[in-house]
Design an enzyme around this catalytic site. Sequence first.
Site, PDB file in Angstrom:
ATOM      1  N   TYR A 134      95.757 -12.520  57.343  1.00  0.00           N
ATOM      2  CA  TYR A 134      96.305 -12.261  58.668  1.00  0.00           C
ATOM      3  C   TYR A 134      96.384 -10.777  59.008  1.00  0.00           C
ATOM      4  O   TYR A 134      96.778 -10.410  60.117  1.00  0.00           O
ATOM      5  CB  TYR A 134      97.718 -12.853  58.765  1.00  0.00           C
ATOM      6  CG  TYR A 134      97.747 -14.347  58.569  1.00  0.00           C
ATOM      7  CD1 TYR A 134      97.347 -15.205  59.584  1.00  0.00           C
ATOM      8  CD2 TYR A 134      98.155 -14.903  57.358  1.00  0.00           C
ATOM      9  CE1 TYR A 134      97.358 -16.584  59.406  1.00  0.00           C
ATOM     10  CE2 TYR A 134      98.171 -16.278  57.168  1.00  0.00           C
ATOM     11  CZ  TYR A 134      97.773 -17.107  58.193  1.00  0.00           C
ATOM     12  OH  TYR A 134      97.776 -18.468  58.012  1.00  0.00           O
ATOM     13  N   HIS A 160      98.194 -11.174  65.975  1.00  0.00           N
ATOM     14  CA  HIS A 160      99.617 -11.454  65.756  1.00  0.00           C
ATOM     15  C   HIS A 160     100.279 -10.389  64.888  1.00  0.00           C
ATOM     16  O   HIS A 160     101.508 -10.270  64.873  1.00  0.00           O
ATOM     17  CB  HIS A 160      99.761 -12.826  65.080  1.00  0.00           C
ATOM     18  CG  HIS A 160     100.960 -13.614  65.519  1.00  0.00           C
ATOM     19  ND1 HIS A 160     101.639 -13.379  66.698  1.00  0.00           N
ATOM     20  CD2 HIS A 160     101.618 -14.646  64.914  1.00  0.00           C
ATOM     21  CE1 HIS A 160     102.643 -14.237  66.810  1.00  0.00           C
ATOM     22  NE2 HIS A 160     102.656 -15.002  65.741  1.00  0.00           N
ATOM     23  N   ASN A 184     107.735 -16.684  61.911  1.00  0.00           N
ATOM     24  CA  ASN A 184     108.821 -17.469  62.503  1.00  0.00           C
ATOM     25  C   ASN A 184     110.106 -17.436  61.685  1.00  0.00           C
ATOM     26  O   ASN A 184     111.098 -18.049  62.071  1.00  0.00           O
ATOM     27  CB  ASN A 184     108.383 -18.920  62.737  1.00  0.00           C
ATOM     28  CG  ASN A 184     108.008 -19.646  61.470  1.00  0.00           C
ATOM     29  OD1 ASN A 184     108.110 -19.105  60.374  1.00  0.00           O
ATOM     30  ND2 ASN A 184     107.572 -20.897  61.605  1.00  0.00           N
TER      31      ASN A 184
END
Length: 200
Positions: free
Chosen positions: A25, A30, A78
């Site tokens: 990632y 993001h 999250n």
Amino acid sequence: MAIGSRTGSAADLLVVGLGNPGDEYARTRHNAGRWVVDELVGRHDGRLRRARRLQVMVCEVRVGQRRMAVAAPVTWMNESGRAVAPLVRRFGLRDLERLVVVHDELDLPVGRLKVKTGGGLAGHKGLVSIRAHLRSDAFTRVRVGVGKPHATPKGGEYVLKRPSRSEQVELEGAVARAADAVECFLENGLEVTMNRFNTA
């Protein structure tokens, strides 16, 4: 709003760049907040280290006469609040405005910035988690625009992909400006920073 009791040396500013852990990632949209953390650490010859008993990588630097803590949670996006709330206590923030959360923003065109304190979270799961753990949304955000997908994939899939080559150039420029905005906030406060960077 004052928050908690201090468990470490106080910082003038705590900057947290949001993202997901792992190489998979690292360069996705993001993780734009983490790009900004890397930029700040590099500018000030710092090095991120895992904080004992905390789910975060952190570096403390001096900018002029001021002390700035820069951090990247090692939680999933999250669950960012699990890392941020203990950091706020550790660095003894007197006011949550001095917590600056840097994150990707679908509602801004690629490369645009917006600095704000409080207000809506636009469904960003990292911000939602931070608000839940701090029981307040009175922290400052530096929003780094990544744009919206034209049709497919949906927002959640879109931000987990790497930007195109042309977008990469724009995002890298925005990352540098976001780091400039953080430094401006540290030296000059919120109003000056908003006036300078929200119109750029």
